[in-house]
Design an enzyme around this catalytic site. Sequence first.
Site, short mmCIF file in Angstrom:
data_model
loop_
_atom_site.label_atom_id
_atom_site.label_comp_id
_atom_site.label_asym_id
_atom_site.label_seq_id
_atom_site.Cartn_x
_atom_site.Cartn_y
_atom_site.Cartn_z
CB SER A 176 40.78 -21.33 21.27
OG SER A 176 40.49 -21.11 22.77
CB CYS A 181 36.99 -14.42 28.36
SG CYS A 181 37.22 -13.68 29.85
N GLY A 185 38.98 -18.84 28.36
CA GLY A 185 40.02 -19.66 29.07
C GLY A 185 40.77 -20.69 28.22
N GLY A 186 40.35 -20.90 27.11
CA GLY A 186 41.14 -22.21 26.38
C GLY A 186 42.57 -22.16 26.44
CG ASP A 233 38.53 -11.44 27.78
OD1 ASP A 233 37.62 -10.62 27.86
OD2 ASP A 233 38.97 -11.90 26.74
CG ASP A 248 42.34 -2.53 26.20
OD1 ASP A 248 43.12 -3.52 25.57
OD2 ASP A 248 42.20 -1.34 25.60
CG ASP A 301 43.23 -16.59 20.07
OD1 ASP A 301 43.59 -16.44 18.84
OD2 ASP A 301 42.51 -17.58 20.01
CE LYS A 314 42.40 -14.09 16.23
NZ LYS A 314 42.36 -15.58 16.55
#
EC number: 2.1.1.186
Length: 359
Positions: A186, A219, A221-222, A238, A258, A275, A304
């Site tokens: 990602s 998470c 971590g991209g 995260d 959250d 993301d 999305k």
Amino acid sequence: MFYCRSGFEKECAGEIQDKATQLEVFGFPRLKNNTGYVLFECYQEGDADRLIREIKFNELIFARQMFAVAAEVSDLPKDDRISPILDALSDVDGVPCCGDIRIETPDTNEAKELLKFCRKFTVPMRQALRGKKMLTERDSNRIPVLHICFIAPGHCYVGYSYTNNNSQFFMGIPRLKFPADAPSRSTLKLEEAFHVFIPKEEWDDRLASGMWGVDLGACPGGWTYQLVKRSMFVHAIDNGMMAQSLMDTGQVKHHMVDGFKFEPPRKNVTWLICDMVEKPARVAHLMGEWLIKGWAKEALFNLKLPMKGRYDEVLQDIENLKDFLKKNGFQYKLQAKHLYHDREEITVHIQAISNISPH
């Protein structure tokens, strides 16, 4: 002709139809599913040129590239593909002398098999065009680009785009390599977004070392990786685990909360990135709240897309977000794009024009 991701031809066509109608350019889109391109047939001569001048390319979401088609050439003989293309161009009035040539294919598995041929064909085609004075002796990025798009071995569309209103990338796709030390693929989405949304000459100021960023839904971590790589500090939000390699840099603070509830401890955040796999309307509203509260200066986030009605969903979410920002007196610049590394999602970038928050 407009390039797009295979499977998103309907969304691309719907968007072009809307833009053409706004400009009072009349015509209709021609498309086939999973071909990676859309053709828009204009009823009036000269309107194709008008479209590629007046549609603002950076406002298109689903198109990766656009050019005015001067000629369609089919049944090219294997022993001489150059002459029929030159003849076709000679027969058309109004094709400008170009400063560069791109011999491309749509981005599908079938068409990509032609790329090796396109590379070999570029040098002789370039020389032939220069011989006919259709291409400048030296490459120039100040005048139009000539495009030859092969959709099959003997079948191509030939046309041109304007360098101040096109994608600078071959096939409309930035060529990025996956960094071996990145925690997930990602990471390429965010890197591509920087290339597409932020002019290279502004990177040193807007992606500067020492800045703070917040990554919601970080998470493993991209996306955080891209900020860390640029020597920024990051609040990673995260409930999952972050890659240890990122934590070891000392640049990342991991908050297991959250993403919808986190508030930055200090109001010194430049970049908000997100993301999260959440309903797009909810994510868009959250981004708007961060910006009007002055919690971040720039936001880059993914929305999305649903299985059906993808274009309508995108329009609605972006319109609602714009209304929300305007009602709160927030001045901004917004761009959205269906990036090469995006799948069932689009990426949106918002930059605060004034960093003075009304709140």
